[in-house]
Design a protein around this motif. Structure first.
Motif, PDB file in Angstrom:
ATOM      1  N   LYS A 167      -3.396   5.577 -16.732  1.00 30.86           N
ATOM      2  CA  LYS A 167      -2.695   4.329 -17.045  1.00 30.86           C
ATOM      3  C   LYS A 167      -1.274   4.353 -16.488  1.00 30.86           C
ATOM      4  N   THR A 168      -0.588   5.470 -16.640  1.00 28.37           N
ATOM      5  CA  THR A 168       0.778   5.590 -16.114  1.00 28.37           C
ATOM      6  C   THR A 168       0.780   5.509 -14.589  1.00 28.37           C
ATOM      7  N   MET A 169      -0.212   6.129 -13.953  1.00 25.68           N
ATOM      8  CA  MET A 169      -0.284   6.082 -12.492  1.00 25.68           C
ATOM      9  C   MET A 169      -0.494   4.659 -11.995  1.00 25.68           C
ATOM     10  N   MET A 185       0.823  -1.206   0.000  1.00 21.70           N
ATOM     11  CA  MET A 185       0.000   0.000   0.000  1.00 21.70           C
ATOM     12  C   MET A 185       0.860   1.261   0.000  1.00 21.70           C
ATOM     13  N   MET A 186       1.941   1.257   0.784  1.00 17.83           N
ATOM     14  CA  MET A 186       2.823   2.423   0.792  1.00 17.83           C
ATOM     15  C   MET A 186       3.498   2.603  -0.560  1.00 17.83           C
ATOM     16  N   GLY A 187       3.985   1.504  -1.131  1.00 15.30           N
ATOM     17  CA  GLY A 187       4.622   1.581  -2.436  1.00 15.30           C
ATOM     18  C   GLY A 187       3.657   2.009  -3.522  1.00 15.30           C
ATOM     19  N   PHE A 188       2.410   1.518  -3.443  1.00 14.38           N
ATOM     20  CA  PHE A 188       1.411   1.892  -4.435  1.00 14.38           C
ATOM     21  C   PHE A 188       1.127   3.384  -4.368  1.00 14.38           C
ATOM     22  N   ALA A 189       1.027   3.929  -3.159  1.00 16.46           N
ATOM     23  CA  ALA A 189       0.756   5.365  -3.003  1.00 16.46           C
ATOM     24  C   ALA A 189       1.899   6.206  -3.564  1.00 16.46           C
ATOM     25  N   ALA A 243       4.292   9.411  -8.171  1.00 18.12           N
ATOM     26  CA  ALA A 243       5.327   9.543  -9.198  1.00 18.12           C
ATOM     27  C   ALA A 243       4.726   9.381 -10.588  1.00 18.12           C
ATOM     28  N   GLY A 244       3.800   8.445 -10.733  1.00 14.14           N
ATOM     29  CA  GLY A 244       3.146   8.255 -12.024  1.00 14.14           C
ATOM     30  C   GLY A 244       2.345   9.459 -12.455  1.00 14.14           C
ATOM     31  N   ALA A 245       1.730  10.143 -11.496  1.00 14.97           N
ATOM     32  CA  ALA A 245       0.984  11.351 -11.835  1.00 14.97           C
ATOM     33  C   ALA A 245       1.902  12.428 -12.395  1.00 14.97           C
ATOM     34  N   MET A 246       3.051  12.594 -11.765  1.00 15.70           N
ATOM     35  CA  MET A 246       3.985  13.623 -12.248  1.00 15.70           C
ATOM     36  C   MET A 246       4.573  13.259 -13.608  1.00 15.70           C
TER      37      MET A 246
END
Length: 107
Positions: free
Chosen positions: A86-88, A52-56, A61-64
């Motif tokens: 999709k990237t997120m 969960m921490m890694g996913f967040a 990072a994917g959003a940026m």
């Protein structure tokens, strides 16, 4: 009006502050019992928390990076939202998996 010297007033202020500190520090904080009681979380719970921490973090990072790369190639509107989403999801899943593996190794 108090007719004591300024030094005596300063000493009395320090004595008052010290008394307040002693009174406040004499109270004991209650021990809180977490959702796991007094035991440590199990291995599966740690792996789940790592994911969960890694996913967040991966989603952030994917959003940026997704926004930057999609805007760079000229996406707009619905196409942009789909590309960023999709990237997120990809970066969140990847980083969450690696964090879960890392937490599993530590168990």
């Amino acid at each position: 009006m108090d007719r004591r010297s300024p030094a005596a007033l300063t000493e009395s202020r320090w004595a008052c502050m010290l008394l307040k500190y002693k009174v406040l520090s004499s109270f004991q904080m209650p021990v809180t019992v977490g959702p796991y009681g007094q035991t440590q979380p199990g291995c599966f719970d740690r792996v789940k928390m790592g994911f969960m921490m890694g996913f967040a973090v991966g989603m952030a990072a994917g959003a940026m990076f997704g926004t930057f790369s999609c805007l760079r190639i000229g996406m707009r509107g619905r196409e942009l939202m789909g590309g960023v989403g999709k990237t997120m999801m990809q970066s969140g899943g990847t980083f969450g998996t690696f964090m879960a593996i890392g937490m599993g190794i530590r168990c």
